[in-house]
Write a protein that holds these residues in place. Structure first.
Motif, PDB file in Angstrom:
ATOM      1  N   MET A  28     -27.154 -23.353  -2.631  1.00  0.00           N
ATOM      2  CA  MET A  28     -28.543 -23.722  -2.354  1.00  0.00           C
ATOM      3  C   MET A  28     -28.599 -24.980  -1.492  1.00  0.00           C
ATOM      4  SD  MET A  28     -30.458 -21.401  -3.604  1.00  0.00           S
ATOM      5  CE  MET A  28     -32.064 -22.165  -3.533  1.00  0.00           C
ATOM      6  N   GLY A  29     -27.905 -24.927  -0.380  1.00  0.00           N
ATOM      7  CA  GLY A  29     -27.922 -26.040   0.557  1.00  0.00           C
ATOM      8  C   GLY A  29     -29.232 -26.096   1.329  1.00  0.00           C
ATOM      9  N   PRO A  30     -29.402 -27.145   2.144  1.00  0.00           N
ATOM     10  CA  PRO A  30     -30.654 -27.288   2.914  1.00  0.00           C
ATOM     11  C   PRO A  30     -30.962 -26.093   3.802  1.00  0.00           C
ATOM     12  CG  PRO A  30     -29.376 -29.319   2.962  1.00  0.00           C
ATOM     13  CD  PRO A  30     -28.507 -28.297   2.317  1.00  0.00           C
ATOM     14  N   ARG A  31     -29.927 -25.523   4.427  1.00  0.00           N
ATOM     15  CA  ARG A  31     -30.172 -24.385   5.322  1.00  0.00           C
ATOM     16  C   ARG A  31     -30.684 -23.173   4.541  1.00  0.00           C
ATOM     17  NH1 ARG A  31     -25.612 -22.727   9.594  1.00  0.00           N
ATOM     18  NH2 ARG A  31     -26.270 -24.785  10.340  1.00  0.00           N
ATOM     19  N   THR A  32     -30.095 -22.909   3.381  1.00  0.00           N
ATOM     20  CA  THR A  32     -30.533 -21.777   2.566  1.00  0.00           C
ATOM     21  C   THR A  32     -31.969 -21.960   2.094  1.00  0.00           C
ATOM     22  OG1 THR A  32     -28.272 -21.424   1.787  1.00  0.00           O
ATOM     23  CG2 THR A  32     -30.035 -20.433   0.491  1.00  0.00           C
ATOM     24  N   CYS A  33     -32.286 -23.157   1.617  1.00  0.00           N
ATOM     25  CA  CYS A  33     -33.645 -23.436   1.133  1.00  0.00           C
ATOM     26  C   CYS A  33     -34.672 -23.293   2.250  1.00  0.00           C
ATOM     27  CB  CYS A  33     -33.710 -24.843   0.532  1.00  0.00           C
ATOM     28  SG  CYS A  33     -32.722 -25.044  -0.958  1.00  0.00           S
TER      29      CYS A  33
END
Length: 303
Positions: A134-139
């Motif tokens: 759940m990194g920034p790109r995924t979020c």
């Protein structure tokens, strides 16, 4: 989209069919609207300004609060002004725009709630890989997909509704919504209704199924935790979201999951009060009453 309608201006009936209750209803809903906007703006400000809340769960919550603010602002202010002025006239274009915005925001909320369920499932079921998954790109991708899906879903329903010819201008509701508009159609609405149910059913049931599966996995994981304190801590991290899920699907299904022929104007207005007014008002309370991190952020914001 061909313009087959003979109606260029609609007339909204307002909050109540009883004229004496219109002003009382307007005053009550004005207070509720102000409380909801204040509560949701507080959530957005707290998540934005407090670095302790810069996590995926609170990112989704911030967008959920933004959706709630916009959703209420799409319908309530115009209804309140119309009630005070005694004129519920709304143009065809304004009515279509209101329907488009309301459906877009409602469906975006549905996708956000599903993303939040996935986030909580991953945090409890796979805590070791949670930060990486759940990194920034995924979020950011999940949030962008929610808004884009809401736009597409709303575009379909707006076109599906306003491609019908309307014979009567009086909408027995306090805003432009699909069921009361379908009742005004001169033509047979069976094909439009079937298409609407098919698209809505596929998307909403898919989101609901994914949310249920996430909670089945969460429950199975929580049951395997040996200590009572550990089980309670794990469950408490998703209790607020579970309350939002029950509120959202419970109120929404009562309004939209029934044929137009069985639609009751009184029941429609009552259901709309719950899913378009009370749900956005209660969400900030749900996420702040039992959440110590949010309570601390709100205290730092206002004190």
């Amino acid at each position: 989209m061909p313009n087959l309608t003979a109606v260029s201006v609609f007339l909204l009936r307002g909050f109540s069919a009883v004229p004496e209750l219109q002003l009382l209803s307007a005053a009550t809903f004005l207070l509720v609207y102000l409380a909801a906007v204040l509560g949701n703006i507080s959530i957005v400000a707290a998540v934005t300004l407090d670095t302790h809340l810069h996590t995926p769960m609170y990112l989704f919550l911030k967008h959920l609060s933004l959706v709630d603010i916009c959703s209420m602002s799409t319908t309530l202010p115009r209804a309140l002004v119309a009630t005070v002025l005694g004129s519920g006239e709304i143009s065809l274009l304004a009515c279509a725009s209101q329907l488009f915005a309301f459906v877009c925001l409602g469906s975006t909320e549905c996708f956000l709630i599903t993303s939040m369920a996935y986030d909580r499932c991953l945090a409890i079921y796979r805590p070791l890989v949670y930060q990486a998954a759940m990194g920034p790109r995924t979020c950011t991708s999940l949030v962008a997909a929610a808004w884009a899906s809401g736009l597409l879903f709303s575009a379909f329903h707006t076109a599906n509704t306003f491609s019908l010819p309307f014979c009567s201008p009086t909408i027995d509701h306090f805003f432009c919504d699909i069921p009361p508009l379908m009742r005004l159609a001169c033509a047979n609405v069976d094909a439009h209704e079937t298409a609407g149910f098919a698209v809505s059913g596929c998307i909403i049931m898919s989101c609901f199924a994914l949310t249920v599966l996430s909670y089945v996995r969460i429950l199975a994981t929580v049951v395997r935790i040996r200590s009572t304190a550990g089980r309670w801590k794990a469950f408490s991290t998703c209790s607020s979201h579970l309350a939002t899920v029950l509120l959202f699907y419970g109120t929404g299904s009562s309004a939209y999951m029934q044929p137009t022929a069985r639609y009751s104007p009184l029941q429609g207005r009552m259901a709309a009060v719950f899913y378009s007014i009370l749900t956005p008002t209660l969400n900030p309370l749900i996420y702040s009453l039992r959440n110590k991190d949010m309570q601390g952020a709100l205290r730092r914001l206002y004190l």
